[in-house]
Design an enzyme around this catalytic site. Structure first.
Site, PDB file in Angstrom:
ATOM      1  N   ASP B  11       9.405  10.601  -5.051  1.00 57.15           N
ATOM      2  CA  ASP B  11       9.379  10.390  -3.601  1.00 57.15           C
ATOM      3  C   ASP B  11       9.220  11.751  -2.955  1.00 57.15           C
ATOM      4  OD1 ASP B  11       9.641   7.647  -3.722  1.00 57.15           O
ATOM      5  OD2 ASP B  11      11.821   7.679  -3.586  1.00 57.15           O
ATOM      6  N   GLU B 130       8.285  -3.399   0.032  1.00 59.38           N
ATOM      7  CA  GLU B 130       9.703  -3.038   0.129  1.00 59.38           C
ATOM      8  C   GLU B 130      10.426  -4.247   0.703  1.00 59.38           C
ATOM      9  OE1 GLU B 130       9.211   0.238   2.764  1.00 59.38           O
ATOM     10  OE2 GLU B 130       8.635   1.619   1.164  1.00 59.38           O
TER      11      GLU B 130
END
Lengths: 216, 253
Positions: B11, B130
């Site tokens: 990330d 998500e």
């Protein structure tokens, strides 16, 4: 005077040539990425990359006037490496979204995976082991020289290479319980269904072997 | 059984690899170039590179950084974060990506997915979803790195994405992400039960057993994890060895 480029990657509008170029450059500085028939003809070795559908690949070559260029290159016995779609185009016919003529450098066709015994998903995306059809000595003096049997390489495909002659099968692999042709060879013309440039150190070794097939 | 892919996930925020809990509370954990190189050498099957703030700030990926990270990596490299145009995908591919993961823009502009698939092929387009649980068996899709609600049912959205031609799905559990309590198996199963394309499970891995559960229980085709690798809980080699003992196949090195 500029030296003749040793190796050319054919850019015919299908797919990402970045990592392939990066991998080749580990072994030679004399690399050219080109869509120009003249430039390509003058190289000593040729890589035909590509991802996507068979017909799109052939028309990508066709509109650039490259079909005869690649066929003549093969006739001249200079080394060729087809990768993924580029390997498929080396065969006579493709059956993806219809029936289409290929380069017909190696007799055979490109067909969809049949329903898999283990009902795995298609496309095959991931790592499978390659192995020779008889004994490992058949890999000597080829792009798979010194590659250990059962090395894992990276595949992304729904269609498979089906050469007419068993002698054109250089390597096999198994997906979902189904054995398929992972690499073809006829003389100095090679085709890998997998992506050597994405197959870690093993794949890099295969690219090095190909570069070394090109006479200085 | 085929080989399950093990995918370290980076990330990215600014020049750093970060990790948060429930996608918030970000902490810097390392340098993307060094981590990617380490995972490549340890035998990762792919690498995921997600700019987690690009969408939020309506920014593009930092293609220079991406290029420097992908430079010596010869395994598949999936890149996501702020992808909005065919031009963005082209730039990502030129900077070393093989696939792009798309979430936020696709939710607001689903018509972008078939356009991208047509241009680059299904194998190049990963739908990143998500999901946050609303109630038993129901999840809502979020955007902008798990920050914005969409009102969309995550499972319905995935079905639509499949109709639009995407080639792979990455499903992130917002509730489990960063908690190290295991993948959200019900969510993973809810997706793998119908998806005809490969599904990457993400969010919550904290122990070797969690990876096994995602594969055997969740039926995931691939597992993405970050904390366990970044914090050296175990190496990719240790994970492969453990899975082999559990009769789960991975790529042999």
């Amino acid at each position: 005077m500029r030296a003749t480029p040793k190796l050319v990657i054919v850019d015919y509008g299908v797919g990402n040539l970045q990592s392939l170029g990066k991998a080749v450059k580990l072994f030679t500085d004399q690399l050219l990425v080109s869509e120009d028939p003249q430039e390509i003809s003058q190289a000593d070795g040729l890589i035909l990359p590509g991802v996507g559908a068979f017909e799109a690949g052939m028309s990508g070559l066709g509109i650039r006037g490259l079909i005869q260029t690649v066929k003549k290159f093969a006739e001249s016995r200079k080394p060729i490496l087809g990768i993924c779609l580029g390997a498929q185009l080396l065969l006579s016919k493709g059956f993806e979204f219809g029936e289409f003529q290929g380069l017909d450098i190696i007799a055979g066709k490109v067909v969809r995976f049949p329903e898999l015994p283990e009902r795995e998903k298609i496309p095959n995306i991931g790592w499978s082991q390659i192995y020779p059809k008889s004994d490992a000595s058949s890999w000597n003096e080829t792009v798979l020289k010194n590659i250990p049997e059962k090395s894992s390489v990276y595949f992304v495909h729904s269609y498979i290479l089906a050469p007419d002659a068993r002698e054109n099968i250089l390597a096999l692999a198994n997906y979902g319980g189904y054995e398929f042709c992972a690499a073809v060879r006829q003389g100095n013309v090679y085709g890998c269904q997998f992506h050597p440039e994405k197959s870690g150190p093993v794949g890099i070794k295969i690219i090095e072997n190909f570069v070394n097939l090109i006479p200085n | 059984m085929k080989n399950i892919r093990l995918i370290p996930r980076l990330d990215i925020k600014g020049p750093n690899v970060v990790k948060g809990i429930h996608t918030e509370g970000l902490r810097v954990v390392g340098n993307p170039r060094e981590l990617a190189q380490r995972y490549y050498e340890e035998g990762a099957d792919e690498i995921l590179y997600m700019d987690i703030v690009a969408s939020l700030y309506q920014r593009n990926l930092d293609f220079e950084l991406l290029k420097s990270v992908s430079d010596n990596i010869f395994i598949p490299f999936t890149v996501g974060g702020g992808v909005r145009t065919v031009h963005d995908i082209n730039n990502a591919l030129r900077a070393g990506a093989d696939k792009v993961a798309i979430n936020t823009y696709a939710i607001h502009h689903p018509e972008f997915l078939p356009e991208a698939v047509k241009k680059f092929g299904a194998q190049c387009i990963v739908l990143s979803v998500e999901a946050k649980k609303i109630r038993e068996g129901k999840w809502e899709a979020y955007t902008d790195g798990g920050r914005e609600k969409t009102g969309l049912d995550a499972i319905e959205w995935i079905r639509k994405g499949l109709d639009l031609g995407i080639g792979e799905i990455m499903i992130t559990s917002i509730d489990h992400d960063g908690t190290k309590k295991g993948y959200e198996l019900e969510l993973v199963k809810a997706v793998t039960s119908f998806a005809p394309v490969p599904v990457i499970a993400h969010g919550g891995a904290g122990a070797l057993e969690h990876i096994r559960e995602a594969i055997l229980g969740g039926q995931a085709d691939a597992v993405a994890a970050s904390s366990i690798f970044h914090y050296n809980l175990f190496s990719i080699g240790q994970l492969k060895k453990y899975l082999l003992e559990e009769k789960i196949k991975t790529r042999t090195l």
